[in-house]
Design an enzyme around this catalytic site. Structure first.
Site, PDB file in Angstrom:
ATOM      1  N   CYS A 117       0.842  -1.199   0.000  1.00 29.56           N
ATOM      2  CA  CYS A 117       0.000   0.000   0.000  1.00 29.56           C
ATOM      3  C   CYS A 117       0.874   1.245   0.000  1.00 29.56           C
ATOM      4  O   CYS A 117       0.643   2.189  -0.761  1.00 29.56           O
ATOM      5  CB  CYS A 117      -0.936  -0.010   1.209  1.00 29.56           C
ATOM      6  SG  CYS A 117      -2.102   1.357   1.237  1.00 29.56           S
ATOM      7  N   CYS A 118       1.923   1.254   0.859  1.00 29.07           N
ATOM      8  CA  CYS A 118       2.841   2.394   0.894  1.00 29.07           C
ATOM      9  C   CYS A 118       3.556   2.555  -0.452  1.00 29.07           C
ATOM     10  O   CYS A 118       3.817   3.670  -0.897  1.00 29.07           O
ATOM     11  CB  CYS A 118       3.880   2.235   2.002  1.00 29.07           C
ATOM     12  SG  CYS A 118       3.253   2.538   3.671  1.00 29.07           S
ATOM     13  N   CYS A 200      -0.726   8.633   7.221  1.00 29.82           N
ATOM     14  CA  CYS A 200      -2.100   8.415   6.781  1.00 29.82           C
ATOM     15  C   CYS A 200      -3.007   8.191   7.992  1.00 29.82           C
ATOM     16  O   CYS A 200      -2.585   7.623   9.002  1.00 29.82           O
ATOM     17  CB  CYS A 200      -2.164   7.207   5.863  1.00 29.82           C
ATOM     18  SG  CYS A 200      -1.344   7.460   4.285  1.00 29.82           S
ATOM     19  N   CYS A 203      -3.356   4.707   9.646  1.00 28.88           N
ATOM     20  CA  CYS A 203      -2.076   4.112  10.072  1.00 28.88           C
ATOM     21  C   CYS A 203      -1.361   4.960  11.116  1.00 28.88           C
ATOM     22  O   CYS A 203      -0.174   4.744  11.379  1.00 28.88           O
ATOM     23  CB  CYS A 203      -1.175   3.909   8.857  1.00 28.88           C
ATOM     24  SG  CYS A 203      -1.866   2.754   7.655  1.00 28.88           S
ATOM     25  N   CYS A 228       8.162   3.600   5.511  1.00 29.74           N
ATOM     26  CA  CYS A 228       7.241   3.345   4.414  1.00 29.74           C
ATOM     27  C   CYS A 228       7.954   3.109   3.091  1.00 29.74           C
ATOM     28  O   CYS A 228       7.317   2.972   2.073  1.00 29.74           O
ATOM     29  CB  CYS A 228       6.268   4.510   4.279  1.00 29.74           C
ATOM     30  SG  CYS A 228       7.095   6.082   4.193  1.00 29.74           S
TER      31      CYS A 228
HETATM   32  S1  SF4 Z   1       0.579   4.719   5.631  1.00 28.00           S
HETATM   33 FE1  SF4 Z   1      -1.106   3.203   5.586  1.00 28.00          FE
HETATM   34  S2  SF4 Z   1      -2.727   4.028   4.209  1.00 28.00           S
HETATM   35 FE2  SF4 Z   1      -0.820   5.240   3.939  1.00 28.00          FE
HETATM   36  S3  SF4 Z   1       0.151   4.357   2.183  1.00 28.00           S
HETATM   37 FE3  SF4 Z   1       1.057   3.322   3.971  1.00 28.00          FE
HETATM   38  S4  SF4 Z   1      -0.225   1.521   4.417  1.00 28.00           S
HETATM   39 FE4  SF4 Z   1      -1.339   2.824   2.944  1.00 28.00          FE
END
Ligand code: SF4
EC number: 1.8.4.10
Length: 246
Positions: A117-118, A200, A203, A228
């Site tokens: 996701c990151c 985010c 998170c 990340c």
């Molecule tokens: S911090 Fe969480 S929502 Fe944001 S990009 Fe990373 S995993 Fe995805």
């Protein structure tokens, strides 16, 4: 707002060094950008850049999962400095594919899905943001967490083959807040609600007394996985020099 006369000599020296470093970075690089998370350290650098009109661009990664308070900082910067922070969004097709395959909040299920996701929402947009620069600037500080203990002021971003600068490496949290207060810099209201580090919305949580400042980021993971992917490919310049001469 405090006056400059109220700034302690140690902090005044750090500010002088910061301003000199930013000027030097701008002089050495035709195209250089600050990657801003819109949190305290990056607002400090935003002020140091925009109030002195240093030729360093500023961008932010709009992941699509940020707090409303964080997005509101874009307006605060526009109102205060008349500057439009450039925003980079994830590729819609990649987000759709991830959400369709795994679900909107799959990052809670495994470190791999969190990092994917990151990768989609942060790393790929960051790569795009940095595709036309020879250097970038971050607000990372050494004391923020164990993952940043080896941070250097000047590094080589080996993956992108560009320079990377962390001008606040040796600043303490108290230094940062003394600066923000002295110069009346706009700050994300989440900081006052227990969020020293802001990412985010799903998170990031507020921290408890005694926890390190990044304890609220990906709080369900172990301490050593908590980055990340934005900052993992750098080499201290001293090491680059040793390798180059080997
Ligand atoms: S911090 Fe969480 S929502 Fe944001 S990009 Fe990373 S995993 Fe995805």
């Amino acid at each position: 707002m405090n006056t400059a006369a109220e700034i302690k000599p140690e902090l005044a020296a750090k500010i002088e060094r910061l301003n000199a470093l930013l000027d030097s970075i701008a002089a050495r690089h035709d195209k250089v950008k600050l990657a801003s998370s819109l949190a305290a350290e990056d607002m400090l650098l935003t002020h140091a850049i925009l109030s002195r009109q240093v030729k360093i661009g500023i961008f932010s990664l709009n992941t699509g999962r940020l707090h409303a308070e964080t997005l509101g900082m874009l307006d605060r910067v526009r109102e205060r400095y008349g500057y439009e922070i450039e925003q980079f969004h994830p590729q819609a097709a990649a987000v759709d594919e991830y959400v369709g395959s795994h679900g909107a909040n799959a990052f809670y299920e495994s470190v791999d899905l969190r990092k994917r996701c990151c990768e989609i929402r942060k790393v790929e947009p960051l790569n795009r943001a940095l595709s036309d620069v020879s250097a970038w600037v971050t607000g990372q500080r050494r004391e923020q967490s164990v993952t940043r203990a080896e941070l250097h002021e000047e590094e080589q971003d080996a993956a992108r083959n560009i320079a990377k600068f962390n001008p606040l490496t040796d600043w303490t949290e108290a230094d940062v807040w003394a600066y923000l207060t002295a110069f009346d810099v706009p700050v994300n209201p989440l900081h006052a609600r227990g969020y020293p580090s802001i990412g985010c919305e799903p998170c990031t949580r507020a921290i408890r007394p005694g926890e390190d400042s990044r304890a609220g980021r990906w709080w369900w993971e172990s301490r050593d996985t908590k980055e990340c992917g934005l900052h993992i490919t750098t080499i201290p310049l001293a090491v680059v020099g040793e390798n180059a001469s080997a």
